[in-house]
Motif scaffolding. Structure first.
Motif, PDB file in Angstrom:
ATOM      1  N   LEU A 308      -3.316   0.483   3.106  1.00 37.26           N
ATOM      2  CA  LEU A 308      -2.254   0.164   4.065  1.00 37.26           C
ATOM      3  C   LEU A 308      -1.010   0.948   3.681  1.00 37.26           C
ATOM      4  CD1 LEU A 308      -2.536  -3.716   4.567  1.00 37.26           C
ATOM      5  CD2 LEU A 308      -3.499  -1.880   5.975  1.00 37.26           C
ATOM      6  N   SER A 314      -3.225   3.076   9.873  1.00 35.54           N
ATOM      7  CA  SER A 314      -3.851   2.049   9.027  1.00 35.54           C
ATOM      8  C   SER A 314      -3.627   0.661   9.609  1.00 35.54           C
ATOM      9  CB  SER A 314      -3.328   2.136   7.593  1.00 35.54           C
ATOM     10  OG  SER A 314      -1.941   1.904   7.527  1.00 35.54           O
ATOM     11  N   ALA A 315      -2.512   0.464  10.311  1.00 37.51           N
ATOM     12  CA  ALA A 315      -2.261  -0.824  10.949  1.00 37.51           C
ATOM     13  C   ALA A 315      -3.306  -1.112  12.021  1.00 37.51           C
ATOM     14  CB  ALA A 315      -0.860  -0.846  11.552  1.00 37.51           C
ATOM     15  N   ALA A 318      -6.736  -1.802  10.402  1.00 37.23           N
ATOM     16  CA  ALA A 318      -6.767  -3.141   9.821  1.00 37.23           C
ATOM     17  C   ALA A 318      -6.955  -4.200  10.892  1.00 37.23           C
ATOM     18  CB  ALA A 318      -5.487  -3.395   9.031  1.00 37.23           C
ATOM     19  N   GLY A 332      -6.528  -5.224   2.233  1.00 41.57           N
ATOM     20  CA  GLY A 332      -5.610  -4.106   2.391  1.00 41.57           C
ATOM     21  C   GLY A 332      -4.895  -3.789   1.091  1.00 41.57           C
ATOM     22  N   ALA A 348       3.909  -2.859   5.760  1.00 41.58           N
ATOM     23  CA  ALA A 348       2.490  -3.099   5.453  1.00 41.58           C
ATOM     24  C   ALA A 348       2.256  -4.562   5.082  1.00 41.58           C
ATOM     25  CB  ALA A 348       2.024  -2.180   4.328  1.00 41.58           C
ATOM     26  N   THR A 359      -3.828  -8.818   0.631  1.00 38.98           N
ATOM     27  CA  THR A 359      -3.236  -7.520   0.288  1.00 38.98           C
ATOM     28  C   THR A 359      -2.952  -7.454  -1.209  1.00 38.98           C
ATOM     29  OG1 THR A 359      -0.998  -8.321   0.784  1.00 38.98           O
ATOM     30  CG2 THR A 359      -2.178  -7.195   2.567  1.00 38.98           C
TER      31      THR A 359
END
Length: 559
Positions: A308, A314-315, A318, A332, A348, A359
């Motif tokens: 992330l 990447s958002a 995800a 992430g 992120a 995360t």
């Protein structure tokens, strides 16, 4: 005498090579269909082995196992149900007359036996298709009679050669016209037609034209599910003689649809018609969620990991992974460097909170310093440049691969099509992974999908700052993508014209683009071929994806 003849569409999601499992899926839907008094059940192309089996077909034992599985399935089916099942058949004349050793066929299963085979007549070799590598084309028009109804059988590509609709003919024959000339009462088509944006509208328009032109009701049965880079959207449908859609199955999921054929009217009756997606963004979202979910499960992964960055790519990945696998199965990893902005970290983390995924922050500053120390003597007297920038990406790629290996996760790479096209990506860095989720999604479409997701969800999934800040790889101070690339609106239009529409540099310049930018983009696309050849498989959503249908040389000189 019964005036209605009941037909079922089994919209199946097979696993390639899982012969017993695929047979079981057919059997289960057959039992449900029999309970609904279905007389004839249709399954997709090569439904017993899954499409495309590719070089599994070169293994004689696999072909023999397919036949054995088919015979057992015939014996297990409900006795009053006739089923068309996709399979392969050996070409007994190949050793005499030459040609390929197999046919792509449909088997008619009835009363515990395989009663008849029908061979595919038109074999595509464009885009992702390479059927002439394996199959011999059938020469005869295919039909059978059941309950006094003459039913014409076609397989996938057999539909796609109406020169009146397309304005050209790609093959010498038109199987639909041949069946109409024979005087069949109904035409069925058994397909495994991969998804691309807007393809369903083309299918429906094409078959509406054929139904009206040949005065034939047509039933189209399509496979559903993700197989490697290909996504199959299902959306099977049926049209009456007037070209009206009387039934449409669900999109991007398995389904069983029951349709009535009125013997007296010699036509299909109106049934359930599933509403199509409201927008291209919704359609693409459904396709990518299905593609990720099936790729993971069919490759025996239950959890995924991704980096992330605080950026939009990447958002989106995800969010897709969370929808496909559930928030508890998505991990992430944030890997800030000394060049990372604070908002990249906070954006992120906010994304992770919005999605409800786990995360972890792994700073890479000390690892970067270790590389610098090791290379200081060798790099002495040179300026900081791309080589040093890419070390950051490769550190991140190594960490992600370590996590994937340690915990048995599938690593998802997050690069988009615009970056893949021009090589704005790092081998053994951000290109690491088992699946490239948005490798066929241009950057401008990435933003569009994120805006659609937020609007569709009625809450903020993708943080607003991710959507408004300038995109950046953050590999050096103050860096933004537009330091190296044209604005994405410009770049994506050039790439669309070059890759999708096959326009020349002169054509693209004539459309209003700067000639220097056009020539530079063309060179970048050509020079990045060696990177694309080493990329993980990417989910295909367009007619021209960097996957199995893209066959460009690496060593070449363009322009």
């Amino acid at each position: 005498m019964k005036t209605n003849f009941t037909i079922g569409i089994a919209q199946l999601n097979p696993i390639i090579g899982d012969l017993p499992g695929n047979a079981q899926k057919i059997l289960e839907l057959a039992q449900k269909a029999a309970f609904k008094n279905v007389r004839l059940l249709l399954t997709p192309e090569l439904s017993i082995c899954g499409y495309p089996p590719r070089d599994l077909l070169l293994n004689p034992s696999f072909v023999e196992a397919m036949d054995t599985t088919l015979q057992k399935l015939a014996q297990d089916l409900p006795p009053n149900l006739t089923v068309l099942v996709g399979t392969v058949v050996k070409n007994s004349q190949a050793h005499i007359h030459g040609g390929k050793t197999l046919f792509n066929s449909m088997a008619l299963l009835q009363a515990g036996q395989i009663k008849q085979y029908f061979h595919k007549r038109l074999l595509p070799t464009y885009d992702v298709f390479d059927e002439k590598r394996y199959f011999e084309p059938g020469l005869q028009a295919n039909y059978f009679t059941l309950d006094d109804i003459k039913i014409g059988v076609t397989i996938c590509e057999d539909l796609w050669n109406d020169d009146d609709f397309w304005g050209k003919r790609s093959y010498a024959m038109n199987p639909i016209a041949d069946l109409a000339n024979i005087g069949v009462d109904l035409i069925v088509n058994l397909s495994a037609s991969p998804y691309t944006v807007g393809k369903q509208q083309v299918r429906e328009a094409m078959l509406k034209h054929s139904a009206v032109n040949f005065d034939q009701p047509i039933i189209y049965t399509n496979q559903v599910g993700g197989n490697d880079d290909l996504i199959f959207d299902g959306r099977s449908f049926a049209l009456n003689r007037g070209g009206e859609i009387v039934s449409r199955a669900k999109g991007f999921e398995t389904d069983l649809v029951v349709i009535e054929f009125d013997k007296k009217q010699q036509d299909l009756q109106l049934n359930s018609v599933t509403t199509p997606a409201e927008s291209e963004d919704e359609e693409i979202w459904q396709a990518l969620v299905l593609g990720v979910g099936d790729y993971a499960s069919k490759c025996r992964f239950s959890q995924v990991v991704l980096g992330l960055s605080g950026g939009v790519d990447s958002a989106l990945v995800a969010a897709i992974a969370t929808a496909a696998l559930g928030k508890e199965n998505v991990f992430g990893v944030l890997m800030p460097s000394p060049y990372s902005s604070q908002h990249s970290i906070t954006d992120a983390l906010k994304l992770g909170d919005n999605l409800g995924i786990k995360t972890q922050i792994l700073p890479i500053g000390e690892l970067m310093q270790g590389f610098d120390n090791t290379l200081v003597e060798l790099f002495a007297g040179t300026e900081f440049g791309i080589a040093e920038e890419n070390i950051q990406s490769r550190i991140r790629g190594t960490l992600l691969m370590a996590i994937a290996n340690k915990f048995g996760h599938l690593l998802l790479s997050t690069g988009n099509k615009s970056e893949m096209a021009v090589g704005y990506c790092t081998l053994y860095g951000d290109m690491n992974g088992g699946l490239a989720v948005i490798a066929d999604v241009p950057k401008t479409r990435v933003y569009s999908l994120c805006h659609w997701l937020n609007s569709h969800s009625n809450r903020e999934i993708i943080p607003q700052n991710i959507l408004t800040k300038p995109p950046s790889a953050e590999l050096k101070p103050g860096q933004v993508d537009q330091d190296s690339l044209p604005a994405y609106e410009v770049l994506d239009d050039i790439l669309q014209r070059l890759i999708q529409n096959h326009q020349s540099a002169a054509d693209i310049v004539a459309a209003g683009h700067d000639s220097a930018i056009v020539n530079r983009v063309i060179q970048m696309v050509s020079r990045a071929e060696f990177k694309r050849r080493q990329a993980p498989p990417g989910l295909k959503i367009t007619d021209r994806a960097f996957g199995t249908g893209w066959r460009m040389p690496i060593a070449s000189k363009i322009g």
